[in-house]
Design a protein around this motif. Sequence first.
Motif, PDB file in Angstrom:
ATOM      1  N   LYS A  98       2.473   3.728  -9.259  1.00  0.00           N
ATOM      2  CA  LYS A  98       1.454   4.267 -10.165  1.00  0.00           C
ATOM      3  C   LYS A  98       1.993   5.500 -10.879  1.00  0.00           C
ATOM      4  O   LYS A  98       1.848   5.643 -12.108  1.00  0.00           O
ATOM      5  N   GLU A  99       2.612   6.379 -10.129  1.00  0.00           N
ATOM      6  CA  GLU A  99       3.169   7.603 -10.712  1.00  0.00           C
ATOM      7  C   GLU A  99       4.237   7.281 -11.764  1.00  0.00           C
ATOM      8  O   GLU A  99       4.355   7.976 -12.782  1.00  0.00           O
TER       9      GLU A  99
ATOM     10  N   GLU B 169       0.823  -1.204   0.000  1.00  0.00           N
ATOM     11  CA  GLU B 169       0.000   0.000   0.000  1.00  0.00           C
ATOM     12  C   GLU B 169       0.861   1.260   0.000  1.00  0.00           C
ATOM     13  O   GLU B 169       0.466   2.283  -0.573  1.00  0.00           O
TER      14      GLU B 169
ATOM     15  N   PRO C 233       1.272   4.003  -4.675  1.00  0.00           N
ATOM     16  CA  PRO C 233       1.184   5.370  -5.216  1.00  0.00           C
ATOM     17  C   PRO C 233       2.439   5.775  -5.989  1.00  0.00           C
ATOM     18  O   PRO C 233       2.355   6.456  -7.023  1.00  0.00           O
TER      19      PRO C 233
ATOM     20  N   THR D 132      -8.563   4.206  -6.924  1.00  0.00           N
ATOM     21  CA  THR D 132      -7.179   4.635  -6.705  1.00  0.00           C
ATOM     22  C   THR D 132      -6.364   4.705  -7.987  1.00  0.00           C
ATOM     23  O   THR D 132      -5.386   5.444  -8.067  1.00  0.00           O
TER      24      THR D 132
ATOM     25  N   TRP E 215      -4.589   2.303  -8.937  1.00  0.00           N
ATOM     26  CA  TRP E 215      -3.385   1.501  -8.706  1.00  0.00           C
ATOM     27  C   TRP E 215      -3.307   0.361  -9.731  1.00  0.00           C
ATOM     28  O   TRP E 215      -4.265  -0.413  -9.873  1.00  0.00           O
TER      29      TRP E 215
END
Length: 273
Positions: free
Chosen positions: A103-104, A96, A100, A126, A128
């Motif tokens: 993903k970026e 978790e 992020p 999200t 994701w």
Amino acid sequence: MRPLMTTLAVLASIAFAGNAGAEDLVVGVAAPLSGPSAILGKQVEAGAVLAADTNGATIKTVDDACTADGGAAAARDFAATKVNVVVGFLCTEAIEAALPILKEAGIPVITVGVRTESLTDRRAKTGWPVYRLGPRGDDERYAVARILTRLWQKELFAIIDDGTIYGREIAETLRAAAEQAALKPAFVDTFRPQLDNQIGLIGRLKKAGATKVFAGGDGDDIAIMGRDAAQLDAGITFAGGENLRTPAGDVRYAMGTLMIAPPEWAAVADPKV
């Protein structure tokens, strides 16, 4: 964690590498290589190395330590290296924190061990890029409910749990499914775990007439119940979830104890694969 699962994850990751061939594929492997989960992490790493050797891919293994800080650090490392895909992750906290960042960076993730339902349930919200190879956390509960409501529909059965979140949730899922199937347990209760004996509980189960009992709890407790039921000639068969898959303790499971869990891959896998 079986190396086979990691092998499958690496093979599957090739599909996410666009037009890159296997020889151009760089796979990030996130695994706990330190701390109490290191024994599992090293199995993940071993499976990844085997798959990479077989398919000509390159791997970059990073210790996520099964912590949020470790997961975030691993994700930054993978992003800086520009890996094509990340596989691994055994702990919710680590993945978790990593997602992020990944993903970026536009890096998809295949988890081989995290069962948390919300990880994929929240994917649309999200964004994701996460995919799961292992079962969801609620798969066990639904399997217990589906199998036992069919298997015990003509039996006097009981549902008990040890009061933990795991025990209560799995027991309540079975109870709700039984109600929907117009089945009524002969006995429902919460037992005290980690006792040397469960004679009192067995007496109550016997008095209720239960011949089949699902126990949401640890394997050691269910083994003790089976032993005590045999000593009291109660004629009770016990069932439990994946918690029964534990090393044998001082008390072994009674003959006929039912475990509802995924198969051991070493027992069912095709050795030629």
